[in-house]
Design a protein around this motif. Structure first.
Motif, PDB file in Angstrom:
ATOM      1  N   LYS A   2      -0.668   2.910  -6.087  1.00 45.27           N
ATOM      2  CA  LYS A   2       0.177   1.866  -6.667  1.00 45.27           C
ATOM      3  C   LYS A   2       0.459   2.177  -8.128  1.00 45.27           C
ATOM      4  N   GLN A  26       2.055 -12.698 -13.479  1.00 47.73           N
ATOM      5  CA  GLN A  26       0.960 -11.969 -12.867  1.00 47.73           C
ATOM      6  C   GLN A  26       0.120 -11.420 -13.997  1.00 47.73           C
ATOM      7  N   ASP A  57       0.121 -11.398  -1.999  1.00 48.91           N
ATOM      8  CA  ASP A  57      -0.394 -11.197  -3.363  1.00 48.91           C
ATOM      9  C   ASP A  57      -1.414 -12.278  -3.726  1.00 48.91           C
ATOM     10  N   HIS A  75      -5.801  -9.032  -3.103  1.00 51.35           N
ATOM     11  CA  HIS A  75      -6.747  -8.501  -4.091  1.00 51.35           C
ATOM     12  C   HIS A  75      -8.106  -9.138  -3.808  1.00 51.35           C
ATOM     13  N   HIS A  92      -0.649  -7.284   0.990  1.00 57.20           N
ATOM     14  CA  HIS A  92      -0.778  -7.364  -0.474  1.00 57.20           C
ATOM     15  C   HIS A  92      -1.806  -8.431  -0.845  1.00 57.20           C
TER      16      HIS A  92
END
Ligand SMILES: [Zn+2]
Length: 501
Positions: free
Chosen positions: A224, A4, A404, A95, A93
């Motif tokens: 977070k 990541q 994610d 972005h 999750h």
């Protein structure tokens, strides 16, 4: 495992990208009454599908569900015989401010145009796969604003990132942009020799309490933190001290925010569980010194039991490592689904020399190993994640669906498609279809305090719903077999959301 990471130049021009794509539209226009007739409801609070139901939606909410036909003379009617009605999927999750595979930061007009096309398609791709709510776990403000400016989009909720100065993920960005991308960093005076407060910055704004207060003031639901000292061989990024983590936790509680932690290695997750945090943003795939031929080693089992007894939410994120592996497969961009979720120009660019930049970067990190080897290393590490997830499910632990997307600048993660692939990976890991339904709907709604509005098909809830052609309690593929998406009571034909429409 380097899983990541972001390129330091990735966000320099994000502001420009975002402002170019703002549209002055709203999705909150009042819909007419809608009556779904003869539908089979599949919802986590029901033990089995409720067949031949009639569902009346007024405005943006479900107002009545009945086993008998409803009059509703002025409603638009849909004969949903043979279809399955489920809550819209919630991906907790994502972005939204980071486009997969694009190296942000270049002035190159081609990249600016590709990004603008992505910004327009991204929310439609989520909806194409039935994702009607997303939680952005660490977004850049301009990118989040661009997402919210799109006329059709999933409902968006946010976390704020409380990073320690120069720690992950701040450490991946050029020094020149770090403070702009991560305004909410925590300065640790004990660390000042190695990581001094940047010139002109006010230390009073960078205490744990001030940072959490700033995050709360911007309307976040969660804070977070990142418990990560490095990927692969590296372990030199500064970590927040336990004392500072405890102060972040206390401040988060004071503001009624959940505490979410990035952590995917056993030593890092142990710190998160010791606090304890409310949610782990990743499954456990890096077992460090522990190994087992099958199942999970006892030390890992003990840790997973603790996650269960402490009731810590967990997002398996089973697509993070396969999303890297996909860069090293020849057929990724030929997948016909890509044409549905990726704008045509961006898809063509991924296949170009320039579009392979992140693959080349990963090849360097793996010392020039062959493609098949790099893919295999990522997938075998992910097998440990699959085993951890299966163990948690056997304990009866409620999982949270979180894909994610994108976890890194890889075109192997795509909005919507990866939410679905995450569900498919859960099924491959041995998680039963009912637990996947719960993870995608009610578990996320409960965990993030959204149960009043989302998570089930019940009167009073927001009408973010899916009409599926097959039963998701019979096959996971049903989640990709979508006939229509209902968003705040508005009916959308699925194919109109496709990138190639
Ligand atoms: Zn993430």
């Amino acid at each position: 495992m380097r899983a990541q990471m972001w390129n330091g130049k990735w966000v320099t021009k994000l502001g420009a990208f975002a402002s170019a794509s703002v549209l002055l539209c709203s999705q909150s226009a009042v819909a007419e009454d809608l009556l779904l007739q003869n539908v089979a409801i599949v919802s986590p609070e029901l033990r089995e599908p409720a067949r031949n139901r009639h569902v009346l939606i007024r405005g943006e909410r479900i107002v009545q569900i009945s086993a008998k036909a409803l009059a509703a003379p002025n409603a638009k009617r849909i004969d949903a015989r043979g279809l399955y009605l489920t809550p819209g999927v919630m991906d907790s999750h994502v972005h939204v401010s980071t486009p997969p595979g694009l190296p942000l930061g270049a002035d190159d007009p081609t990249l600016v145009a590709l990004n603008a096309a992505y910004v327009r398609q991204q929310p439609r791709s989520y909806l194409y796969f039935g994702v009607t709510q997303v939680i952005d776990l660490a977004g850049v403000a301009e990118g989040v604003a661009a997402f919210e400016a799109q006329p059709l989009r999933p409902d968006l909720f946010r976390c704020g990132a409380a990073v320690v100065l120069n720690g992950y993920p701040m450490a991946l960005f050029d020094t020149s942009v770090r403070l702009r991308v991560f305004p909410d960093y925590v300065f640790e005076p004990a660390n000042a020799a190695a990581h001094p407060l940047p010139a002109g910055e006010d230390p009073a704004k960078h205490t744990p309490e001030a940072v959490v207060e700033a995050i709360a003031a911007r309307g976040a639901r969660c804070v977070k933190v990142f418990i990560e000292d490095g990927f692969g061989e590296r372990s030199d990024w500064p970590l927040m001290s336990t004392a500072t983590l405890k102060r972040v936790q206390a401040a988060a509680r004071k503001h009624h925010l959940l505490l979410v932690a990035h952590a995917n290695a056993i030593d890092m997750q142990r710190m998160a569980v010791a606090l304890p945090v409310d949610v782990l943003a990743h499954g456990l795939w890096n077992w460090n010194e522990y190994r087992a031929k099958e199942g999970v080693p006892e030390a890992i089992a003990q840790h997973l039991r603790l996650i269960h007894t402490r009731k810590i939410g967990l997002q398996p994120t089973l697509r993070v490592l396969p999303g890297i592996a996909d860069l090293f497969r020849a057929d990724t961009l030929q997948d016909p689904v890509y044409a549905k979720v990726v704008p045509p120009a961006l898809l063509a660019w991924y296949g170009s020399e320039a579009g392979q930049w992140f693959k080349r970067e990963m090849q360097r990190d793996f010392g020039g190993a062959p493609d098949a080897k790099i893919a295999q290393v990522n997938l075998s590490t992910n097998d440990q994640n699959m085993r951890s997830v299966r163990f948690l499910n056997k304990l009866g632990h409620p999982l949270l669906l979180g894909s994610d997307t994108p976890s890194a600048p890889t075109y192997g993660n795509q909005p919507g498609y990866d939410t679905y692939r995450e569900m498919r990976s859960m099924a491959q890991a041995g998680v039963p279809l009912r637990a996947i339904l719960e993870a995608a709907t009610l578990n996320n709604a409960r965990q993030f305090g959204l149960e009043k509005d989302y998570g089930t098909v019940e009167a009073g809830k927001i009408a973010n719903l899916l009409l599926l052609k097959t039963n998701p309690l019979e096959s996971v593929q049903a989640w990709a077999d979508i006939e229509r998406v209902i968003l705040h009571g508005r009916v959308i034909e699925r194919e109109t959301l496709a990138a190639d429409h």
